[in-house]
Design a protein around this motif. Structure first.
Motif, short mmCIF file in Angstrom:
data_model
loop_
_atom_site.label_atom_id
_atom_site.label_comp_id
_atom_site.label_asym_id
_atom_site.label_seq_id
_atom_site.Cartn_x
_atom_site.Cartn_y
_atom_site.Cartn_z
N UNK A 179 -3.94 -13.77 7.88
CA UNK A 179 -3.40 -14.92 7.14
C UNK A 179 -3.33 -14.58 5.65
N UNK A 180 -4.40 -13.94 5.15
CA UNK A 180 -4.40 -13.55 3.73
C UNK A 180 -3.24 -12.59 3.46
N UNK A 207 -3.52 -5.22 6.83
CA UNK A 207 -4.13 -6.15 7.79
C UNK A 207 -3.11 -7.24 8.11
N UNK A 208 -1.99 -6.78 8.63
CA UNK A 208 -0.84 -7.65 8.85
C UNK A 208 -1.03 -8.50 10.10
N UNK A 218 0.20 -16.63 13.63
CA UNK A 218 -0.65 -16.38 12.45
C UNK A 218 0.16 -16.68 11.19
N UNK A 219 1.42 -16.24 11.19
CA UNK A 219 2.27 -16.47 10.01
C UNK A 219 2.51 -17.96 9.80
N UNK A 220 2.78 -18.63 10.90
CA UNK A 220 3.06 -20.07 10.80
C UNK A 220 1.84 -20.81 10.24
N UNK A 221 0.67 -20.47 10.77
CA UNK A 221 -0.54 -21.15 10.30
C UNK A 221 -0.81 -20.83 8.83
N UNK A 222 -0.63 -19.55 8.46
CA UNK A 222 -0.86 -19.15 7.07
C UNK A 222 0.04 -19.96 6.14
N UNK A 223 1.29 -20.13 6.54
CA UNK A 223 2.23 -20.90 5.70
C UNK A 223 1.83 -22.36 5.63
N UNK A 242 -17.29 -15.47 7.84
CA UNK A 242 -17.54 -16.52 6.85
C UNK A 242 -17.03 -16.14 5.46
N UNK A 243 -17.26 -14.89 5.09
CA UNK A 243 -16.81 -14.45 3.76
C UNK A 243 -15.27 -14.45 3.71
N UNK A 244 -14.67 -14.06 4.82
CA UNK A 244 -13.20 -14.01 4.88
C UNK A 244 -12.63 -15.43 4.78
N UNK A 245 -13.27 -16.38 5.47
CA UNK A 245 -12.80 -17.77 5.41
C UNK A 245 -12.90 -18.29 3.99
#
Ligand SMILES: Nc1nc2c(c(=O)[nH]1)N[C@H]1C(S)=C(S)[C@@H](COP(=O)(O)OP(=O)(O)OC[C@H]3O[C@@H](n4cnc5c(=O)[nH]c(N)nc54)[C@H](O)[C@@H]3O)O[C@H]1N2
Ligand SMILES: Nc1nc2c(c(=O)[nH]1)N[C@H]1C(S)=C(S)[C@@H](COP(=O)(O)OP(=O)(O)OC[C@H]3O[C@@H](n4cnc5c(=O)[nH]c(N)nc54)[C@H](O)[C@@H]3O)O[C@H]1N2
Ligand code: SF4
Ligand SMILES: [Mo]
Length: 841
Positions: A296-297, A346-347, A362-367, A393-396
């Motif tokens: 997502x990042x 990390x696509x 994943x793309x839809x949620x990231x947007x 947790x750190x990534x979130x």
């Protein structure tokens, strides 16, 4: 008690007589002898009953009001908040001041209080450990036994020989506490001078690490009313319909829904929360969450959807521009995500093969997340209760920060998620300093005992408290369980069973005969929160206090934990220090002393420091005090709006952690292993992508049950009728294995085997199995657990930052002829009969 014993214990003749008289008086009033105490008079109207406001208890995710309706000394009904008790009109229930209405567990509490499994007398083991054979003994015998053993063990094995395994069972009272930090047992063993503490929290140790490294605090939570203001709520490994995280979460989420909020669920199972909110369900392979968040990042960075202003102002190490000068040559988060150094972007396509989630999703949620304002990514604890759970947790936190959803109403920076702080302790803290001799990770005690002294620091998460004891491996010879059923609840029970055989003292203090208690040498009956005076605190969310009066007299010969520890402390020579407001007769006469502690807490802490304008007497009369805030509490609002610094070394949100970057020798830390300074996806030691799936093709997760609080309420018949202890699997897997709903199956791996019925559904993704934690273990003669307790399958191997890897488990499943026994229904009742028959009654 003989005169010699009395003089050895340094009792005066007066206190001796008082004790004997007290004992007799209590024996005379034993409830189970008095048939009337259990008589039901079904048509009693409220006018015939006394109504007493109190609170529910335990480590259940909330703290609701219970109203006891009693006849004489027997509670005949329980009801809950109607809005009237704080002095408001009847039925008051607003967004600012919601009612604290109990769930089914709380409302069924009477059945727990008066259950056949209720422990009424001190009991001493007569058979082998775990055999479940006990005889009734007097308090005098029980306490002498414990005190003498304690002195012997300390003398022979030194200051670390007794392991403190108190936990949150008696949590969220201010006086009768069982937690590891401010609880009664910690001080007791500490003052005695023999204690190994258990430092890690099963719930969220990886999350604690993450919150501390990223924000410098675990108070990264909003109050639940803030949810009502979200436009998008992502429930990441969070199922509030089952696992409560606050008393009114659902109410506020419903308000959000009514105001148009969208909901998403990232979870291997389609939960009831997802059904309720019509959430978009994204099934994910367990333990791969860090990879999906990284993807997502990636999508956010490559499409320039990040909130760059927020990043530049508040973050350290999100990208090259925000790296500190001293670390310009180190890898920053954006470079890791884009694959600048390691050549692997990390696509979403990269993550798809790891997580089993389509790149397009994943793309839809990231947007959605980057463009909906405000949006709450509630990253719950279960996906962090894993191998390398701290990375999730750190990534979130990094994704929450890059979208600027921190410090704003309707956003979320949770993590651990502590929010408003109650005044939580009624003892004078200075006198009661928690004394640690040594500290290990709680579920590595068995490893420590079995391998002593050939244990490396990192194997047991040894956390030195002083230079003097640095590196010293504790020689554990005794365990105290107070407010915990940890033998049943920690990882890898079969290893615990091996280890417990090597101990010389196992003490269980509980109100109930528990699965852990069966393995103890001595059982001490503890009064419940209906039988002692205290005040109830919210569980993480909510801002209120509930008075807990002594509603009924303690059943049987139960005593409060505080009474037991005080009496033991007197016997061991530090009673006055331990409980400075008490005198020697506290074991028989505790009410006035408890009242003084509580009144002082209310007046000196709540009234004086929290500006509450309600006297102690008035609070007792009403039973509840609810704070009214002008705005919902939002974590880090002052940081974002007023430039307050975060509690990290740099004063910023540390995506690149100063502390982690500066460690050079990891073997000198409690972690033992290197933890990257920025969040990264690290492959767990067991997961659906590993080779071990050849033998064990299912990934088992063990969430918390709706119908129990861990092990508590497992013996309540009417709650039992609402559920099965079962293994949930996907229909395609079931078909392949020839399994139908209701078939008995065995679930096993190299660590253990359990027997449960199967539940077949499309609501659980293929390759995943779900068994809820907290079933009361019940071994057959071959060591197979018939109850379906997943902790026979979990691994005690710790994640580097200390997370319990409860959800990192591969298993196999097949149909079986073995018998499933759903806990102890019949067995327990039978067993409690044994307990009584062996007694002198
Ligand atoms: N009714 C009830 N409520 C409770 C408790 C209780 O015993 N009963 N216990 C309380 C306590 S002490 C705690 S610590 C909290 C725990 O609170 P949580 O940690 O939030 O709860 P869990 O029930 O363990 O898991 C929640 C969801 O995470 C999913 N999950 C598991 N593994 C993964 C994973 O790897 N990835 C993803 N994305 N999802 C995963 C599960 O399928 C489940 O639906 O609950 C509290 N509330
Ligand atoms: N497989 C798996 N296992 C897990 C988890 C998981 O997700 N998966 N989750 C873990 C988590 S997060 C937690 S918090 C633990 C919980 O594990 P435990 O803390 O062991 O669970 P509880 O059942 O809450 O046990 C509390 C005990 O305290 C007793 N008690 C209550 N009040 C009092 C009191 O006033 N005095 C005394 N002396 N005793 C009292 C209760 O009767 C009960 O026996 O389980 C962990 N186990
Ligand atoms: S959620 Fe917890 S505190 Fe509330 S009634 Fe249920 S068991 Fe009791
Ligand atoms: Mo927990």
């Amino acid at each position: 008690m003989s005169n010699t014993l009395a003089s050895r214990l340094n009792l005066t003749r007066r206190s001796f007589l008082k004790m004997s008289a007290g004992t007799m008086a209590i024996a005379g009033g034993l409830v189970h002898r008095d048939g009337k105490a259990f008589a039901y008079e079904p048509y009693l109207r409220d006018d015939d009953l006394t109504t007493v406001v109190t609170s529910c208890a335990h480590n259940c995710g909330s703290r609701h009001m219970l109203v006891a309706h009693k006849k004489g000394d027997v509670i005949v009904r329980l009801s809950s908040d109607t809005g009237e008790y704080q002095g408001d009109p009847w039925n008051t229930d607003t967004e600012e001041v919601p009612q604290l209405r109990a769930c089914l567990r709380g409302r069924s509490y009477r059945l727990r209080l008066y259950s056949p499994e209720r422990l009424l007398f001190p009991m001493m083991r007569v058979g082998e450990r775990g055999e479940g054979k006990f005889k009734r003994v007097s308090w005098e015998e029980a306490l002498s036994f414990v005190a003498e053993k304690m002195e012997y063990i300390k003398e022979k094995y030194g200051p670390t020989a007794l392991l403190d395994q108190s936990y949150a069972g008696a949590s969220w009272g201010v006086l009768h506490k069982s937690d590891q930090i401010t609880g009664l047992l910690g001080r007791f063993l500490g003052m005695f001078g023999c204690r190994t503490s258990s430092w890690s929290v099963p719930s969220y140790q990886g999350t604690t690490f993450s919150s501390k490294m990223t924000f410098g605090t675990i108070k990264d939570g909003n109050e639940d009313d803030a949810f009502a203001h979200s436009k998008l709520i992502i429930m990441w490994g969070w199922n509030p319909a089952y696992t409560f995280h606050g008393g009114n979460t659902f109410y506020y989420m419903r308000l959000a829904k009514q105001r148009g909020c969208k909901f998403v669920l990232i979870d291997p199972q389609h939960t009831d929360s997802a059904s309720t909110y019509d959430a978009w369900w994204i099934p994910i392979r367990p333990n791969t969450d860090a990879a999906m968040l990284a993807a997502m990042a990636h999508h956010i960075f490559v499409n320039n959807l990040q909130d760059q202003e927020f990043i530049d102002k508040f973050c350290q190490g999100m990208d090259a521009g925000t790296m500190p000068d001293w670390a310009k040559d180190r890898e920053n988060f954006k470079d890791y995500i884009l694959g600048t150094d390691d050549g692997q972007p990390k696509s979403p396509e990269w993550a798809e093969s790891i997580c089993g989630v389509k790149a397009a999703d994943i793309k839809k949620l990231a947007e959605m997340y980057a463009t909906t304002k405000p949006a709450a990514l509630k990253a719950s604890w279960a996906p962090g209760r894993n191998a390398y759970g701290e990375q999730y947790n750190r990534m979130a936190a990094a994704v929450q920060a890059m979208t600027g959803n921190i410090g704003v109403l309707g956003g979320s920076s949770e993590g651990v998620g502590k929010a408003w702080s109650p005044k939580s302790t009624a003892y004078p803290q200075d006198k009661y300093k928690n004394i640690w001799k040594q500290s290990i990770k709680s579920d590595r005690w068995a490893h420590c005992v079995l391998n002593y002294p050939n244990v490396k620091r990192e194997e047991i998460g040894l956390w030195p408290r002083s230079d003097k004891t640095d590196g010293q491996i504790p020689n554990i010879k005794g365990i105290f369980w107070q407010g915990s059923d940890w033998f049943n609840q920690l990882t890898n029970i079969n290893k615990e069973i091996e280890a417990i055989k090597k101990l010389e003292l196992v003490v269980c203090m509980d109100s109930t005969i528990t699965p852990s208690g069966i393995w103890a040498d001595i059982l001490l009956p503890i009064a419940t929160h209906f039988e002692r005076h205290d005040a109830g605190l919210p569980w993480y969310k909510g801002h209120y206090y509930i008075h807990r009066p002594k509603v009924i007299e303690p059943l049987g010969e139960s005593k409060t934990d505080f009474q037991v520890f005080t009496e033991l402390a007197y016997r061991l020579g530090f009673g006055e220090n331990y409980n400075p407001k008490a005198t020697r007769d506290y074991f028989y006469n505790n009410e006035q002393v408890d009242e003084v502690y509580l009144r002082e807490w209310w007046e000196n802490q709540v009234m004086a420091k929290q500006h509450v304008d309600l006297s102690w007497e008035e609070f007792k009369k009403r039973g509840v005090y609810k704070f009214k805030f002008k705005h919902p509490h939002v974590a880090f609002q002052d940081n974002v709006e007023k430039g307050k610094k975060w509690y990290t070394p740099s004063g910023k949100i540390e995506i690149f952690s100063t502390k982690l970057a500066r460690y050079t020798d990891w073997t000198k830390t409690a972690y033992g292993y290197e933890i990257p300074a920025i969040p990264k996806w690290i492959e767990p030691w067991e997961w659906l992508g590993s080779e071990k799936t050849q033998d064990y093709p299912f990934h088992l997760v063990s969430p918390h049950p709706r119908w129990r609080t861990h092990t508590i309420y497992n013996n309540i018949g009417i709650l039992r009728e609402t559920y099965e202890q079962e293994v949930t699997i996907n229909a395609s897997d079931a078909k392949r294995l020839g399994i139908k709903t209701g078939d008995t199956v065995e679930v096993w791996n190299g660590r253990g085997k359990v027997v449960v019925p199967a539940y077949v559904t499309e609501r659980c993704m293929p390759g995943v199995a779900v068994i809820h934690e907290g079933a009361w273990m019940d071994l057959d003669e071959n060591g197979v657990d018939r109850s379906g307790n997943p902790d026979f399958l979990t691994d005690d191997n710790p994640s580097p930052a200390g997370a319990f890897a409860y959800n990192t488990v591969l298993v196999n499943i097949k149909k079986t002829e073995l018998a499933h026994r759903p806990g102890w229904d019949k067995l327990a009742t039978a067993r409690s009969q044994v307990f009584r028959r062996e007694s002198s009654f």
